[in-house]
Design an enzyme around this catalytic site. Structure first.
Site, PDB file in Angstrom:
ATOM      1  N   SER A   7       0.833  -1.205   0.000  1.00  0.00           N
ATOM      2  CA  SER A   7       0.000   0.000   0.000  1.00  0.00           C
ATOM      3  C   SER A   7       0.865   1.251   0.000  1.00  0.00           C
ATOM      4  CB  SER A   7      -0.891   0.002   1.253  1.00  0.00           C
ATOM      5  OG  SER A   7      -1.550   1.235   1.434  1.00  0.00           O
ATOM      6  N   TYR A  13      -1.909  -1.061  10.479  1.00  0.00           N
ATOM      7  CA  TYR A  13      -2.052  -1.414   9.069  1.00  0.00           C
ATOM      8  C   TYR A  13      -0.830  -0.962   8.267  1.00  0.00           C
ATOM      9  CZ  TYR A  13      -4.010  -1.340   4.302  1.00  0.00           C
ATOM     10  OH  TYR A  13      -4.225  -1.521   2.961  1.00  0.00           O
TER      11      TYR A  13
END
Length: 301
Positions: free
Chosen positions: A193, A206
Site C-alpha cells: 500500500s 495497518y
C-alpha cells in the site's frame, strides 16, 4: 459513480475515466460486503477485456471476494486463468458473485472459505487450490485488515496482533506452503500500500504491516529468483472498496476519500488489476523484487 463504458485498453483521460465520488457516511461490520457498498465499486465485471495473457495459468487469490482481489480474479479469468478464491466465510455472497463472473469467462472458479489468521488454513488453502485447479503457478496474497484508530492509547493489543496475523503473518505462511509446489515461471504477487511509504496517523498497525510486506517481498524475491520464481508487489493508493466503510476510514472522512490524489479522485479496483496481470504474465519476466505503485500520482519510492 458513472458507469464505465470503455474497457481498460481504450485511450482516455485518467482524470475523467471515473468521476470523483463523494461517498456518503456509512458503516458496515467488518469485513463488509461489496454488494452493500454505496456507491458500487467497479471491479471490471462489465469492462475488463482480456487478451490471452494468462492462458492456461492457475491462480490462488486471497481476499478475492471483493475490492481489489475481486477485480484481479475477474481480470485473471478474462486473461485465460482458472482461479481459486480465498475469503472469509461471512463473505460468501460476494464470493459467489465473483465465481459467476469467472465462469462466464469460460474459466474455472473455486471457492475456498476460511480464516487466514488460522495457521492450519494457510496450508489448507494452498493444498485445496492445488487439488481443485490441478496445479498452481500464480499466488496473489491480497487479503488485508484495516481498522482506523484515532489515538495510540485506543489501539488495543488484540487489534495490533490480529492485523499482523492477517496482513503479514498469513503471507509468510501461505508462501511457505506454496513455494514447494511452484515451478520455474511461477509468480507471487503481494498487495502492499501507499501506507508503506506515507502512513496515516489513524492506521499505525495497518501501515506497519504494509511496510513489512514490501520488505518481505523484496527479500523473498532474491531467495526465489535463482529458482525461476518471481516475487513482486503492488502498492495501491486510495481505492474505493468495502475495506474503507468497514472501519477502514474514520466515517466523517469518507466523503473526501481519495480527493487528495493528483487525479483528484479515488481509484476503482479495476484500475489496479492490470498491474497484477502484468506482474503475473511472462512479459514481466525481468521484473523481480519490484513494488508497482498504483496510486493516482502520489510520489513514492
Amino acid at each position: 459513480m458513472a458507469t464505465q463504458q470503455t474497457d481498460q485498453l481504450t485511450f482516455q483521460n485518467p482524470v475523467t475515466r471515473y468521476e470523483s465520488i463523494s461517498p456518503p457516511v456509512q458503516d458496515q461490520p467488518e469485513p463488509g460486503l461489496d454488494q452493500d457498498l454505496t456507491p458500487q465499486a467497479d471491479r471490471g465485471e462489465h469492462s475488463y477485456r482480456g487478451t490471452g495473457r494468462l492462458t492456461g495459468r492457475k491462480a490462488l487469490i486471497t481476499g478475492a471476494d471483493s475490492g481489489i482481489g475481486a477485480a484481479v480474479a475477474i481480470a485473471f479469468a478474462r486473461e485465460g486463468a482458472d482461479v481459486a478464491l480465498s475469503y472469509l466465510p461471512e463473505e460468501e455472497v460476494d464470493a459467489l458473485e465473483i465465481k459467476e463472473f469467472i465462469e462466464s469467462s469460460a474459466r474455472r472458479g473455486v471457492l475456498i472459505p476460511g480464516d487466514l489468521t488460522d495457521r492450519e488454513f494457510c496450508t489448507t488453502v494452498v493444498e485445496q487450490a492445488m487439488a481443485e485447479l490441478g496445479g498452481l503457478d500464480i499466488l496473489v496474497n491480497n487479503a488485508g485488515r484495516q481498522i482506523a484508530v484515532e489515538e495510540l492509547g485506543d489501539l488495543t493489543d488484540e487489534q495490533w496482533t490480529t492485523t499482523f496475523e492477517t496482513n503479514i503473518h498469513a503471507i509468510y505462511r501461505v508462501c511457505k506452503a506454496a513455494v514447494p509446489y511452484l515451478q520455474p515461471g511461477s509468480t507471487i504477487i503481494n498487495t502492499t500500500s501507499i501506507q508503506a511509504y506515507k502512513p496515516s496517523p489513524t492506521l499505525l498497525d495497518y501501515a506497519a504491516t504494509k511496510a513489512a510486506i514490501n520488505n518481505f517481498s523484496k527479500g523473498l524475491s532474491q531467495q526465489l529468483a535463482p529458482k525461476g520464481i518471481r516475487v513482486n508487489a503492488v502498492a495501491p493508493g486510495p481505492v474505493w472498496t468495502v475495506l474503507q466503510v468497514s472501519d477502514g476510514q474514520p466515517k466523517e472522512k469518507l466523503p473526501e476519500f481519495g480527493k487528495n490524489t493528483p487525479l483528484g479522485r479515488a481509484g476503482q479496483p479495476t484500475e489496479v488489476a492490470p498491474a497484477f496481470v502484468f506482474l503475473a504474465s511472462p512479459e514481466s519476466s525481468f521484473v523481480i523484487g519490484e513494488t508497482l505503485n498504483v496510486n493516482g500520482g502520489q510520489p513514492s519510492p
